[in-house]
Write a protein that holds these residues in place. Sequence first.
Motif, mmCIF file in Angstrom:
data_model
loop_
_atom_site.group_PDB
_atom_site.id
_atom_site.type_symbol
_atom_site.label_atom_id
_atom_site.label_comp_id
_atom_site.label_asym_id
_atom_site.label_seq_id
_atom_site.Cartn_x
_atom_site.Cartn_y
_atom_site.Cartn_z
ATOM 1 N N ALA A 147 0.727 -1.219 0.125
ATOM 2 C CA ALA A 147 0.094 -0.077 0.081
ATOM 3 C C ALA A 147 0.741 1.196 0.079
ATOM 4 O O ALA A 147 0.474 2.172 0.776
ATOM 5 C CB ALA A 147 -1.002 0.051 1.233
ATOM 6 N N GLY A 148 1.955 1.113 -0.608
ATOM 7 C CA GLY A 148 2.835 2.294 -1.001
ATOM 8 C C GLY A 148 3.777 2.709 0.190
ATOM 9 O O GLY A 148 4.401 3.510 0.452
ATOM 10 N N ARG A 149 3.791 1.912 1.282
ATOM 11 C CA ARG A 149 4.850 2.048 2.485
ATOM 12 C C ARG A 149 5.362 0.993 2.764
ATOM 13 O O ARG A 149 5.291 -0.311 2.461
ATOM 14 C CB ARG A 149 3.616 2.340 3.558
ATOM 15 C CG ARG A 149 3.179 3.785 3.520
ATOM 16 C CD ARG A 149 1.817 3.860 4.624
ATOM 17 N NE ARG A 149 2.482 3.593 6.195
ATOM 18 C CZ ARG A 149 2.896 4.681 6.511
ATOM 19 N NH1 ARG A 149 2.841 6.016 5.922
ATOM 20 N NH2 ARG A 149 3.372 5.023 7.973
ATOM 21 N N TYR A 150 6.677 1.277 3.223
ATOM 22 C CA TYR A 150 7.703 -0.062 3.315
ATOM 23 C C TYR A 150 7.461 -0.543 4.857
ATOM 24 O O TYR A 150 7.239 0.167 5.795
ATOM 25 C CB TYR A 150 9.097 0.478 3.330
ATOM 26 C CG TYR A 150 9.384 0.856 1.869
ATOM 27 C CD1 TYR A 150 9.829 0.076 1.142
ATOM 28 C CD2 TYR A 150 9.228 2.388 1.511
ATOM 29 C CE1 TYR A 150 10.643 0.234 -0.281
ATOM 30 C CE2 TYR A 150 9.500 2.614 0.169
ATOM 31 C CZ TYR A 150 9.870 1.662 -0.583
ATOM 32 O OH TYR A 150 10.226 1.912 -2.186
ATOM 33 N N GLN A 151 7.712 -1.743 4.795
ATOM 34 C CA GLN A 151 7.313 -2.588 6.082
ATOM 35 C C GLN A 151 8.806 -3.414 6.589
ATOM 36 O O GLN A 151 9.420 -3.882 5.696
ATOM 37 C CB GLN A 151 6.484 -3.835 5.569
ATOM 38 C CG GLN A 151 5.377 -3.645 4.820
ATOM 39 C CD GLN A 151 4.274 -2.963 5.539
ATOM 40 O OE1 GLN A 151 3.761 -3.206 6.674
ATOM 41 N NE2 GLN A 151 3.659 -1.928 4.875
ATOM 42 N N SER A 152 8.993 -3.191 7.730
ATOM 43 C CA SER A 152 10.185 -3.716 8.470
ATOM 44 C C SER A 152 9.785 -4.594 9.592
ATOM 45 O O SER A 152 8.730 -4.389 10.237
ATOM 46 C CB SER A 152 11.414 -2.923 8.839
ATOM 47 O OG SER A 152 11.861 -2.010 7.882
ATOM 48 N N HIS A 153 10.578 -5.754 10.125
ATOM 49 C CA HIS A 153 10.127 -6.657 11.124
ATOM 50 C C HIS A 153 11.340 -6.629 11.934
ATOM 51 O O HIS A 153 12.606 -6.415 11.577
ATOM 52 C CB HIS A 153 9.994 -8.106 10.516
ATOM 53 C CG HIS A 153 8.659 -8.266 10.091
ATOM 54 N ND1 HIS A 153 8.161 -9.158 9.458
ATOM 55 C CD2 HIS A 153 7.596 -7.251 9.711
ATOM 56 C CE1 HIS A 153 7.151 -9.203 8.914
ATOM 57 N NE2 HIS A 153 6.593 -7.989 8.918
ATOM 58 N N MET A 154 11.032 -7.035 13.280
ATOM 59 C CA MET A 154 12.131 -7.175 14.387
ATOM 60 C C MET A 154 11.292 -8.332 15.149
ATOM 61 O O MET A 154 10.357 -8.028 15.889
ATOM 62 C CB MET A 154 12.473 -6.107 15.241
ATOM 63 C CG MET A 154 13.667 -6.272 16.020
ATOM 64 S SD MET A 154 14.759 -4.681 16.399
ATOM 65 C CE MET A 154 13.281 -4.054 17.543
ATOM 66 N N VAL A 155 12.230 -9.349 15.336
ATOM 67 C CA VAL A 155 11.474 -10.442 16.336
ATOM 68 C C VAL A 155 12.409 -10.607 17.401
ATOM 69 O O VAL A 155 13.560 -10.390 17.659
ATOM 70 C CB VAL A 155 11.703 -11.850 15.372
ATOM 71 C CG1 VAL A 155 11.198 -12.942 16.445
ATOM 72 C CG2 VAL A 155 11.055 -11.806 14.233
ATOM 73 N N LEU A 156 11.472 -10.610 18.657
ATOM 74 C CA LEU A 156 12.034 -11.005 19.956
ATOM 75 C C LEU A 156 11.884 -12.230 20.543
ATOM 76 O O LEU A 156 10.547 -12.648 20.448
ATOM 77 C CB LEU A 156 11.575 -9.751 21.054
ATOM 78 C CG LEU A 156 11.417 -8.285 20.243
ATOM 79 C CD1 LEU A 156 10.862 -7.544 21.461
ATOM 80 C CD2 LEU A 156 12.880 -7.775 20.185
ATOM 81 N N LEU A 157 12.717 -13.034 21.036
ATOM 82 C CA LEU A 157 12.790 -14.472 21.380
ATOM 83 C C LEU A 157 13.335 -14.399 22.743
ATOM 84 O O LEU A 157 14.167 -13.725 23.072
ATOM 85 C CB LEU A 157 13.446 -15.240 20.658
ATOM 86 C CG LEU A 157 12.779 -15.592 18.982
ATOM 87 C CD1 LEU A 157 13.775 -16.004 18.284
ATOM 88 C CD2 LEU A 157 11.520 -16.333 18.971
ATOM 89 N N SER A 158 12.557 -15.395 23.730
ATOM 90 C CA SER A 158 13.348 -15.808 24.867
ATOM 91 C C SER A 158 12.464 -17.003 25.612
ATOM 92 O O SER A 158 11.112 -17.282 25.315
ATOM 93 C CB SER A 158 12.815 -14.518 26.177
ATOM 94 O OG SER A 158 13.207 -14.824 27.132
ATOM 95 N N PRO A 159 13.246 -17.804 26.208
ATOM 96 C CA PRO A 159 12.780 -19.097 26.675
ATOM 97 C C PRO A 159 11.913 -18.835 28.047
ATOM 98 O O PRO A 159 11.181 -19.781 28.527
ATOM 99 C CB PRO A 159 13.980 -19.886 27.081
ATOM 100 C CG PRO A 159 15.037 -18.830 27.330
ATOM 101 C CD PRO A 159 14.787 -17.569 26.315
ATOM 102 N N ASP A 160 11.912 -17.563 28.385
ATOM 103 C CA ASP A 160 11.258 -17.236 29.755
ATOM 104 C C ASP A 160 10.069 -16.165 29.469
ATOM 105 O O ASP A 160 10.494 -15.019 29.010
ATOM 106 C CB ASP A 160 12.042 -16.750 30.638
ATOM 107 C CG ASP A 160 11.407 -16.590 32.141
ATOM 108 O OD1 ASP A 160 10.078 -15.939 32.157
ATOM 109 O OD2 ASP A 160 11.886 -16.596 33.085
ATOM 110 N N ARG A 161 8.723 -16.406 29.395
ATOM 111 C CA ARG A 161 7.689 -15.870 28.842
ATOM 112 C C ARG A 161 7.497 -14.383 29.747
ATOM 113 O O ARG A 161 7.401 -13.356 29.295
ATOM 114 C CB ARG A 161 6.468 -16.389 28.801
ATOM 115 C CG ARG A 161 5.349 -15.548 28.381
ATOM 116 C CD ARG A 161 4.058 -16.146 28.001
ATOM 117 N NE ARG A 161 3.696 -17.532 28.398
ATOM 118 C CZ ARG A 161 3.012 -18.549 27.918
ATOM 119 N NH1 ARG A 161 2.495 -18.118 26.697
ATOM 120 N NH2 ARG A 161 2.689 -19.707 28.240
#
Length: 740
Positions: free
Chosen positions: A692-706
Amino acid sequence: MQVSDLAPAPIFRVRVAVPVHLYDCFDYSLSAELYQRAEVGARVAVSFGRQNLVGVIMEKLAPDVPLNPDIKLKAITELLDERAILNTQSLSLLTWAAQYYQFPIGEVVHSALPTLLRQGKPYNLLARTWKLLDAEAEQKVKRSERQQEAYKILKLHPAGTSENVLNLAGVETATLKALEKKQICRCELEAQDFSPMPIQMAQMPLTANPEQQHAIDSILKARKKYQAFLLDGLTGSGKTEVYLQVMQEVIKQGKQVLVLVPEIGLTPQTISRFQSRFHCNIVLLHSGLNDSKRLQAWQAAETGKASIILGTRSAIFSPLPNLGLIVLDEEHDLSFKQQEGFRYHARDVALYRGYLEQCPVVLGSATPSIESYALVQHQKMQCLELNQRAGTALMPKIHILDLKIAKKQHGMSQALLDEMKKRLDKNEQVLVFLNRRGYAPVLICESCAWQAKCPHCDANFTVHRTPYQHLHCHHCGTIHRMPDHCPQCAHTELKPLGLGTAKVEEHLNELFPDYDVIRVDRDSTSRVGSWQKIYDKIQQSQASILLGTQMLAKGHHFPYVTLVAILDIDSGLLSVDFRATERTAQLVVQVAGRAGRGERKGDVYLQTLRPDHPLLNTLVKEDYRQFAKQTLQEREAALMPPFRYAALVRCESKSQDLNRDFLQQHAALLRQSAGLNVDIWGPIPAPMERKAGRYQSHMVLLSPDRARLHFYIRNWWQNMLHQKPSSMKLTLDIDPQELS
C-alpha cells in the motif's frame, strides 16, 4: 473552630477505561448520589480532551483515598447503565488480555461491547417481534418457496416470535418484509424478554463408540473445574458428537456453553446440528450480524437467557454469568488469531478464561497446532484421541501426481480428469481445491514479458473477470481496469498466466458440460445468504463439482464427495515462514478429510512438482501426528516457538532507511536492559517489503522465559510509541502466527 481545621470534603471518584490508544485508565469525579448508584462494569459518558466518549467503570475509589491537590478531575457526563453489563470475570479477562497482549486497556474493553453499546445507545433496545395476521394465506405464498417456509414457521408461533429466532430457523428478514407487504404478518417492537427458555432434548444422542465415550467421560469428570483437553480426532471421527453429548450434561445443570468456530461459513451447519439436538435458546455472535441483532444476541448471552453461544473469535469476550464449558472447533485455524489492532489469539484467551471461570476447555481438531501438541507434551493439556471414522466411513487414500511428467489439460493431469469423470458418472461429487481466487494470478505480455504489478505493493495484480474484467491487488485492494495493450512495448497480446478459481471454473465447465460446477470463494459468497444457498445445494445428492479455496476445507460435512483434487500445493512448501510446512500439512489433511465421509470410500489426488518432498511422504506413508512429532523435535532443536516465546515488532513508513534506523536504535536500548534474556533478530525487511505504498520492516524478539520477555518489553515498547515519528506506524504482535 477554625475553617482550616475542617476535614476536606470527600471526593467521589471512579477509574474509567476510555477507548483511546493510551495504556492507562483515567479518574473521573461524580456526585455522592451517582457514586452510590455506579457499579464497576457499567458504562459512563465522559469528556476526554475535546471528545465525548463512552467508557467503562473499572474501579470505584474510596472517598478517603488522597488526591493530589494540583490535579483537577473532570466529572463524568452521564451514568449510562444502572447495573454492571460486564461482570467481574469479564473485566478480569479483559484486563489480563490487555496486559498480556500489551494493548491499551480502554480499547480492549471497548472491543468487548457491541457497536450500539459503544455508541452510548440504551441497553434496553426494543426487540422486533413478528406476528401472524392471516392464518389462511396458503394461496398468497404458493409462488415462493421461501415465503411458504416462513409462513409455515410463523404458524408454529401464533403468539408471535422474535426476528432472531426466525432468522436462526432460516427465515430471512427480507422474506418477512415481503409477507408483511401482503398483510400476512406484522412487525411489532416489544421489550426483550431475558428469562431463560426451558431446556429440552429435541433429539436423542447417537450411540458413542468406545473412543468417543472415553472422551465424553473424561471431559465430564472435569466439568466443575478448569482442565484443558485436546480432542485430536481424524476428519469424520465424530468430534461434534462428543461436543454435543458433553454440552447436553452441562446445559442440564443450568450452565452456558460457549462454542467458537473459525469462520462465519461454519455456523449454518453447526447451528442446525445444535437446533436438531437441543430445544433451548441458541444465539449467534459474529461480524455478519447487523448492529441490533448483534446487541440482542450479546444481551441474551450476558443475561443468561442463552444456553448456547455460537460465535467466531470475538465471542470469547462475551460476558456469560453461568459459563460451564468452552469449545473451540478447528482450534488450529489461523482465523482464531486477530491480525489487526488488538492482536489476540482466541485459543489462548479461551484457555485463560477457562482457568478464571473454573470450567473445562475443549480444543478440537483433526490437525492440532504444534503449540497444542507442546502443551500436551508438557502435561498442561490432556489429549483425547479419536482414531476411527464415525459409522462405516473409511479414511481416504492419498495419491500423489507428478506434474513434471503428467499429461495435462488446463493445469490438471489427465489421470485426475479421468478419475473425476468416473466419479461423476456414478452420481458422486468431486471437490477441487485451489487456494487462489480470481481468474489468474499474473497478467503478462507475450512480447516483452512485462507483468501487471500493483504500483503500491511488491505483488502482481490478480486478473478478475467478474463482475467485469479488471485487475485487483489482494493485498492493498487497488483495482485497475484491464489494459488493452502493454504499457512497455504497446503489444496487444496480453495473457493471463496461472490458475485462479474463476479460470478453473471456466475450464471445468468446458471439460464437464453435463455437470454443475459450484464455486466457493470470497467472491462467490460475498452476498448475504449466498453461502447458505450454496451449502444447501451441495447437500443434495446429485453429481457435481465443488470448486473452492480454504472456505471448503474447514470442517464441512459433504457426504456425497468421494474424490478430492488438490491442484497446487507447492507454494506452501517453499515459503520462508517456519510455520509454512505446518500450515500446508494441515491444509492437505483438512481438504482430504472432505472425501469419503458418507458410505462410499474416498480418494485424494494431490498435484505437485515436488513429489519427493519429505512432508508429502510423511503424510502419505504415515499421518499428521507423525509429522507433528517430527516438527516438534525440529522446533525444539532450533529453539523456535513453542520452545521459545516470541514477539514481533512491525514497523511501517514511507522510508525503509527510517524503519531500519529507528528499530536499530531501540534494539540497542533493549539489549542494554535485557542482556541475554531476550534474543533480538533484525531489523529486516518484511517478506512483502512494500505494501500500500509504504515500506514494512520486522524485528523478532525471542526468549525461553515468557514472563521475562513481557517484563522487558513493557516499558521499552511504550517508550518506542512515544518516540516514533508521526508518519510511522508501529505494531506489537505477541505470539505472532504469521511473519507477513
